[in-house]
Structure formats: structure tokens, C-alpha cells
Design a protein around this motif. Structure first.
Motif, mmCIF file in Angstrom:
data_model
loop_
_atom_site.group_PDB
_atom_site.id
_atom_site.type_symbol
_atom_site.label_atom_id
_atom_site.label_comp_id
_atom_site.label_asym_id
_atom_site.label_seq_id
_atom_site.Cartn_x
_atom_site.Cartn_y
_atom_site.Cartn_z
ATOM 1 N N SER A 1 0.930 -1.225 -0.020
ATOM 2 C CA SER A 1 -0.032 0.087 -0.061
ATOM 3 C C SER A 1 0.911 1.268 0.039
ATOM 4 N N GLY A 2 0.190 2.356 -0.258
ATOM 5 C CA GLY A 2 0.901 3.670 -0.293
ATOM 6 C C GLY A 2 -0.052 4.779 0.379
ATOM 7 N N CYS A 3 -0.320 5.413 -0.478
ATOM 8 C CA CYS A 3 -1.516 6.767 -0.125
ATOM 9 C C CYS A 3 -2.804 6.278 0.541
ATOM 10 N N ARG A 4 -3.171 5.141 0.162
ATOM 11 C CA ARG A 4 -4.571 4.682 0.622
ATOM 12 C C ARG A 4 -5.593 5.759 0.145
ATOM 13 N N ILE B 1 -4.236 7.442 -5.144
ATOM 14 C CA ILE B 1 -3.268 8.290 -6.144
ATOM 15 C C ILE B 1 -1.982 7.588 -6.517
ATOM 16 N N CYS B 2 -1.435 6.811 -5.878
ATOM 17 C CA CYS B 2 -0.013 6.272 -6.073
ATOM 18 C C CYS B 2 0.085 5.005 -6.774
ATOM 19 N N PHE B 3 -0.955 4.037 -6.870
ATOM 20 C CA PHE B 3 -0.605 2.816 -7.635
ATOM 21 C C PHE B 3 0.245 2.050 -6.836
ATOM 22 N N GLY B 4 0.358 2.330 -5.537
ATOM 23 C CA GLY B 4 1.358 1.245 -4.843
ATOM 24 C C GLY B 4 0.667 -0.016 -4.383
ATOM 25 N N CYS B 5 -0.851 0.059 -4.646
ATOM 26 C CA CYS B 5 -1.395 -1.128 -4.139
ATOM 27 C C CYS B 5 -2.065 -2.098 -4.945
ATOM 28 N N CYS C 1 -6.921 -0.140 -2.457
ATOM 29 C CA CYS C 1 -7.364 0.987 -1.553
ATOM 30 C C CYS C 1 -8.640 1.499 -1.937
HETATM 31 S S1 FES Z 1 -2.524 2.848 -1.886
HETATM 32 FE FE1 FES Z 1 -2.256 4.350 -3.206
HETATM 33 S S2 FES Z 1 -3.349 4.034 -5.004
HETATM 34 FE FE2 FES Z 1 -3.790 2.538 -3.484
#
Ligand code: FES
Lengths: 372, 351
Positions: B300-303, B306-310, B339
Motif C-alpha cells: 500500500s501507499g497513499c491509501r 493516487i499512488c498506484f502502490g497497491c 485501496c
Molecule cells: S495505496 Fe495508493 S493507490 Fe492504493
């Protein structure tokens, strides 16, 4: 953190209403994304590849000055396209909706010494979530510069115009070091952390490949044009670095852009988050070519509001966003590139010196920043 | 040094020249169908067959390994900029001289890919391909008597077989609403006229749905025939029952087109297949939270989307985007942002 809060005239309800209006703008583009957008990014990618190939081809003969000039110019533009309109935006997931595994944030790698995944973490996640929050968004001065009056001055800051210049020239290395959080991680204990070491090795591998390609392989392929090709690639990298550094400085540094205290984002609502992005970013005005060469980061405000919308849509979104700025009586910071670059540099220079008139609030907040 | 290692070295050198891209990224610009490229094809023509079905002629890339009559292939088509994958039976014979292959597609209501291929696909378009697959094929040893039982677009794999292999004694029972809905009607009648096929058309628009028990009257020796059946699930279920009831189940081969519809709703049972955990989720909780609650390691990232980390593969089922309400159904290669996505019915998240 500025003495006068430029959003003070807005009520809580107004801020949430603003958020809903921005959501509506986003939804409209999402619903309308399609074939033309996909064709756009494919065209840009293919043009970039052809330009790079052609320029490198011309540089094989860079012993001849005209070939050197044309090849260097072409390669500079190709590198800028790769980093700005393509790399930055693909890595934001702007094109993930196409479901083309070749143009996807999870698979893309760019012509840059910072590996994609590390950059995505520090940029997409930290910078975009905590935009302009002192102590949380390290993009603010990259941890080496003082960017607001409220930050405490230290003698070290005297050198910041010089750091900034060096950083501009070797920007990609600066970014790689920054993504690694090198300053923080060089402490004795952190240096041994296996996770950090793995990331540092990945950066090392990326640097080796990039350097080998630009400064060994391609010059060697040029035979008698070895040295001119080497100089050409160096120049292209320099041009690309200075250009991206300038564009990025314009995004959050010019006068008029707000920074925020750490505590101000506790329990932030959607509307407040949007408002922070609006007040924390600045645009560059100019022609379509200008927007293209900045990777549409000239629409920094729109990009910060909607980081995952396809970049080719920011121009049309900007019209609506600007209308909202007017409606809510907020300042839309924008200007031509030279003006914005100058403004950002002036701030860097000004803040390298201690504040002229010590402000009561500033010193209090300054300590907070220090404590953070 | 062998030529293979030499080639390997040359390729390594080429990769150093093109890094961070691959040599293929540049080669694809000029020669997307070359040997060694990802398997693709180019649409060369689209011929209408009936009001809502067309045959698409595809020149496959050099990596195409051919097919066996009756097999299907998965094809990735960009519709409105988005790549969607579907499976279609191959209708061309295996020894087609020009090396092209054809699929014949019937536009289904609301079918994004089928409508695109039937009505909009233009010659020159590149499509992604996978190698032919499927075991709805003829045996090595030719059966003496064959029965094909088909309905609607179920005729397509059988047409591939008919064009490919001759049998001494073949019967085709084909169902379609009206005569003009019969795909390949002229060709089928041609085969029948030449005595290569005994053809029975059942027009369900006027005669009603085929009752499998009627086979006794249409094809009295059906139980002696090796049978290939393809069509809607109802027909195939009935056929399987009928053949089993007569103790000849092993003579029947069926091919089911996977139903394209996924049942969607609010919330559902979420499976985290990599971890092997299953939990119930409501329709409002982000799958990121659901997974973390269940002790699954979720990136995860920004939750906040917006960050596409998940992003995580959606292997089965459907999810709803909590911001737009948009439904995403599982398909190979589909990734979702956990997220901002909630379960829209049972689903499988690869974590
Ligand atoms: S945690 Fe950043 S887009 Fe889902």
C-alpha cells in the motif's frame, strides 16, 4: 504557514463543495477516456523511440559538427520525452487503464538512474500524498534547501544556490540519492539494513547500465567519433537534467505557493486535501509544445489534483479548474517559464540568507520544524 | 563457440545498447509479427456472414504454432483503448495455403469485444494472440460415423473440423432461430449437395428449442456415432443427460463457451489466493483494509487511490471502484487498486 492564510475566507462546507466539484471533473474525464487517448500515448512512445534511434544514428558521424549538433539536439529532446511526457506519467498509472502490459506502471522502466519502483515510492506516494507538508514531503527543497521563511536558517543554507545549481546539472543522480534517502540512510546502523542495501544495489545496477550505454557502448559504436559522441551524450543528459529540474522547480517553488505544517493535515478531509494541492502547486503557461516538453507538468496544479488522469487531458481540465479557483477566490499561480524559474531561483537565493525581519510566528514554527 | 552462444552474446550486447528498453521494443516498431516477438496478428479482412456474425481473417505472427481443427484461441483486442481478451474457435482449416487463420464471431448483446470485431474492426489492426488450445478435437483414428450437434455460434469449432477433415458418414444437426441466422449456411448446403454431409437445420424461431429426444427421429443411429456438440449450456446439459441415460456418455464430446457474465452485487466472499485466506467483505470496505484485517500482507501507499502502490491482480469475480462506482471484472492481466476497490460479489485477489 504564510502569515495570511489565503483560504481563510472559505467555510468548511464550501471546501467540501469544492471537493465534490473537483471529483465531478475527474469523473467526467474517466468516463470519456478511450481510443483517442490510447492512440495518443502510443504515438508519443513510438515517436520518442524513433527520435532516439535516429539521433543516435546521426551521432555515429558526430565527428562532423552539423551531425553533432543535430544528434545532440535530437537526443536531448528524446531523453526529455522519455522522462517527462512518457516516464513520469506512465509511472503515475495514468495509462494503466489500457491494460497494455507494455505501457503500465508496474512494468515501465525509464532512461533515468533511479529505478522506477523506488521513484514511484518517493514520488507517487510520499510527495503526492504529503504535498508541501514540511517534514513529510521531502520534495520541498529535497532535504538540502530551505524553502520557506518559517524554516530555521542555518549557516549551511548559505551554499544552497550552489547546491541547487549542482543538483540541476546532475538532477537524475540527485533524484536517485533522494529516492534512496541517502542522507538519512548513511548513518552507521541504517547502512547495514538489508532492505536499504538491496535498494542501493538496484540503483548501482541501474547507474552501471545507463553509464555503460551512454558513455561506453554508444561512443564505441561511433568508432572515430568516439569523443564527440561521448560529449554529445553528456550534453544531452545535462540538457535533460537542467530542463527537468527547472520544470519541477516551477511546480512548487515560485512565490505564491503555500507550504503547510505537519499538524495541519491531521484528519484532513477530501476537500481539504484538494485545497492543499491547489494552494501548493504552480503552473507554467505557454504553447502546446511547451506543455508537451514539460510532460504536461506545466499543468502541475491539475496534475496534483488528479495525478492519475492521462496527461493529454490536463489542458482541457485546466479550464474548469481555473474557473473553480475564480469561483472560490483563490490564487491560481501561473506564468511563463522564464518568470517562474526566475521566481523560484530568487526564493532559493533569498532563503539562503537569514530572514531580514524576524517574525514572531516564524520562530515558533521554526522550532516545530526542527523538532519534527 | 557455438552459434547459439554467439547469438546469446550478441543479444546481450544489443540489450546494453537499448537499456532500459529491450531490443524488441524497437523491433516491434517495424516488425511486430517477426519471429521471436510476442505473439500478435494483423487483421487483414472482415467478412460478414450473417446480420450479426463476421469472419475475421488474421495473419498471425511468425511464432504461431498452428492449430488442430476444433481448437480455439484467445485474442486480445483494444476496444475503446482498453485491451480485452476473449476466446474464439478457429474456423479456418489447418492447412490454409496463405498461412492465415480465421475466427468467426457472433455479436452478442452488450458484448464489447464481439460487437467491436463484427462491426468496427478495421483491416490493418494489430491484435494480441495466444497459441491455439482446447481438446474439442477429432481423434487420431477416424471414427466411422460422426454426429455434430450444434446451435448458434456453436457451429464455429465444428466448421473448423468440417473444413479440415472428411469423414465417410457425417451428420450435422444445427439449430438457429431462422434460416438467415445460420452461419456458413451456403457452405453447409454446398457440402450437403456434394454428398459430404447430411444436414438437418432446426429453426428454433418457428419449431421451438430442440428436444434432444427428437434425435431418435432426426438421426436414428445417433447412439452409434461419435458425437461433438457445441452450443448453449441448456443444449449441452440435456445432451449429456441423454447420452448418459443411454449408456453412451463416452461417445459425446462437448465444448462450452464460458459464460461472459459474472454475478455482481454488494460485497461478497473475498479469497486471497496466494495466502489461502477467505473472508466476508461488505460492499463499502476497501479490499486493502479487508486484507490487512485478515492478516494478509498487502502492499500500500497513499491509501486514497493516487499512488498506484497497491495494484494487485484480480483473479476472479468483480470489484467496484468506490469513487466512480465502476465495476471491474476479472480477466487475465487485470490489476486493481485495492485501496479504492470493494468486493462486488465473490472475488479472488492474488495476495
Ligand atoms: S495505496 Fe495508493 S493507490 Fe492504493
Amino acid at each position: 504557514m504564510t502569515a495570511i492564510d489565503p483560504t481563510a475566507h472559505l467555510t468548511a462546507e464550501q471546501i467540501e463543495e469544492l471537493g465534490r466539484e473537483l471529483d465531478a471533473i475527474r469523473d467526467e474525464v474517466i468516463a470519456d477516456r478511450g481510443e483517442q487517448d490510447a492512440a495518443y500515448i502510443r504515438k508519443v512512445i513510438s515517436a520518442q523511440r524513433k527520435l532516439e534511434l535516429a539521433s543516435r544514428g546521426v551521432l555515429l558521424f558526430s565527428l562532423f559538427p552539423p551531425a553533432w549538433l543535430i544528434g545532440t539536439a535530437g537526443l536531448s529532446v528524446a531523453k526529455i520525452m522519455d522522462n517527462m511526457e512518457i516516464g513520469h506519467n506512465v509511472l503515475h498509472g495514468q495509462w494503466d487503464w489500457m491494460r497494455d502490459p507494455k505501457i503500465h506502471s508496474t512494468t515501465w522502466e525509464w532512461d533515468h538512474v533511479s529505478p522506477s519502483d523506488q521513484w514511484k515510492h518517493s514520488h507517487n506516494e510520499l510527495h503526492h500524498t504529503y504535498t508541501n507538508v514540511i517534514g513529510k514531503d521531502n520534495d520541498l527543497g529535497y532535504g538540502i534547501m530551505r524553502v520557506d521563511e518559517d524554516q530555521k536558517w542555518q549557516p549551511f543554507h548559505l551554499g544552497q544556490p550552489l547546491w541547487n545549481l549542482v543538483n540541476a546539472c546532475f538532477f537524475e543522480y540527485g533524484i536517485a540519492a533522494y529516492d534512496l534517502e541517502l542522507g538519512k540512510n548513511l548513518g552507521k546502523r541504517r547502512r547495514k539494513d538489508p532492505e536499504f542495501r538491496a535498494r542501493a544495489r538496484a540503483v548501482g545496477r541501474k547507474i552501471r547500465k545507463q553509464v555503460l550505454k551512454d558513455y561506453v557502448i554508444h561512443p564505441l559504436l561511433s568508432g572515430p567519433s568516439f569523443l564527440p559522441t561521448l560529449a554529445a551524450t553528456f550534453t544531452a543528459n545535462l540538457v535533460r537534467n537542467v530542463w527537468s529540474h527547472s520544470v519541477i522547480m516551477c511546480g512548487h517553488f515560485p512565490e505564491g505557493v503555500q507550504v503547510f505544517e505537519r499538524r495541519s493535515i491531521d484528519g484532513e478531509t477530501r476537500g481539504q486535501w484538494y485545497l492543499r494541492q491547489m494552494m501548493g502547486s504552480a503552473n507554467i503557461s505557454g504553447s502546446r509544445a511547451m506543455h508537451f516538453m514539460t510532460g504536461n507538468l506545466s499543468h502541475q496544479i491539475e496534475h496534483h489534483l488528479f495525478p492519475d488522469l492521462p496527461s493529454n487531458r490536463y489542458a482541457e481540465v485546466a479550464v474548469k479548474v481555473r474557473a473553480l479557483f475564480e469561483k472560490y477566490e483563490l490564487e491560481y499561480v501561473t506564468g511563463p517559464l522564464p518568470k517562474q524559474v526566475f521566481s523560484a531561483w530568487r526564493k532559493v537565493v533569498r532563503l539562503s540568507l537569514p530572514n531580514r525581519k524576524p517574525k514572531v510566528r516564524a520562530s515558533k514554527r521554526g522550532q516545530e520544524v526542527l523538532a519534527a | 563457440m557455438t552459434s547459439a552462444t554467439l547469438r546469446g552474446r550478441a543479444w546481450k550486447l544489443l540489450e546494453m545498447v537499448t537499456t532500459p528498453l529491450l531490443p524488441s521494443d524497437y523491433l516491434d516498431l517495424v516488425s511486430p509479427l517477426r519471429a521471436g516477438a510476442d505473439l500478435r496478428g494483423r487483421i487483414e479482412a472482415v467478412h460478414p456472414e450473417t446480420g450479426d456474425a463476421s469472419t475475421v481473417v488474421i495473419r498471425p505472427g511468425r511464432g504461431w504454432r498452428g492449430h488442430t481443427a476444433g481448437q480455439y484461441l484467445r485474442i486480445g483486442v483494444d476496444v475503446d483503448g482498453r485491451r480485452l481478451w476473449r476466446a474464439y474457435s478457429i474456423t479456418s482449416p489447418t492447412d490454409r495455403r496463405d498461412g492465415r487463420l480465421t475466427i468467426t464471431v457472433k455479436a452478442v448483446p452488450d458484448g464489447k469485444v464481439s460487437n467491436h470485431l463484427v462491426r468496427r474492426a478495421a483491416p490493418g489492426t494489430l491484435v494480441q494472440l495466444e497459441q491455439a488450445t482446447g481438446d474439442f478435437v477429432l481423434p487420431q483414428a477416424k471414427p466411422a460415423k460422426v454426429l455434430y450437434l450444434t446451435a448458434g455460434s456453436g457451429i464455429t469449432p465444428v466448421m473448423g473440423m468440417l473444413r479440415d477433415t472428411d469423414f465417410a458418414d457425417v451428420v450435422l444437426v444445427h439449430c438457429a432461430p431462422r434460416p438467415r441466422d445460420v452461419i456458413f449456411r451456403d457452405e453447409l448446403h454446398g457440402l450437403a449437395a456434394n454428398g459430404r454431409l447430411r444436414l438437418t437445420e432446426v429453426h428454433t424461431g418457428t419449431d421451438g428449442r430442440l428436444d434432444v429426444a427428437r434425435l431418435d427421429e432426426l438421426v436414428p443411429d445417433w447412439a452409434e456415432r461419435e458425437t461433438w456438440a457445441c452450443g448453449p449450456a441448456g443444449l449441452l446439459d440435456a445432451a449429456e443427460e441423454h447420452w448418459a441415460a443411454h449408456g453412451v456418455r463416452e461417445l459425446l464430446h462437448t465444448e462450452r463457451f464460458r459464460p461472459a457474465t459474472v454475478v455482481t452485487g454488494e460485497g461478497g466472499e473475498v479469497t486471497f489466493s496466494a495466502t489461502g485466506r477467505t473472508v466476508d467483505a461488505d460492499g463499502a470496505t476497501p479490499l486493502l483494509d479487508v486484507g490487512e484485517e485478515a492478516g494478509v500482507l498487502m502492499p500500500s501507499g497513499c491509501r486514497m487511490g493516487i499512488c498506484f502502490g497497491c495494484v494487485t491482480p484480480l483473479k476472479a469475480g468483480a470489484v467496484r471502484d468506490l469513487r466512480t462506482g465502476e465495476i471491474t471484472e476479472a480477466e487475465p492481466g487485470v490489476l486493481i487498486q485495492t485501496c479504492v476497490s470493494a468486493a462486488a460479489g465473490p472475488c479472488d485477489i492474488e495476495r
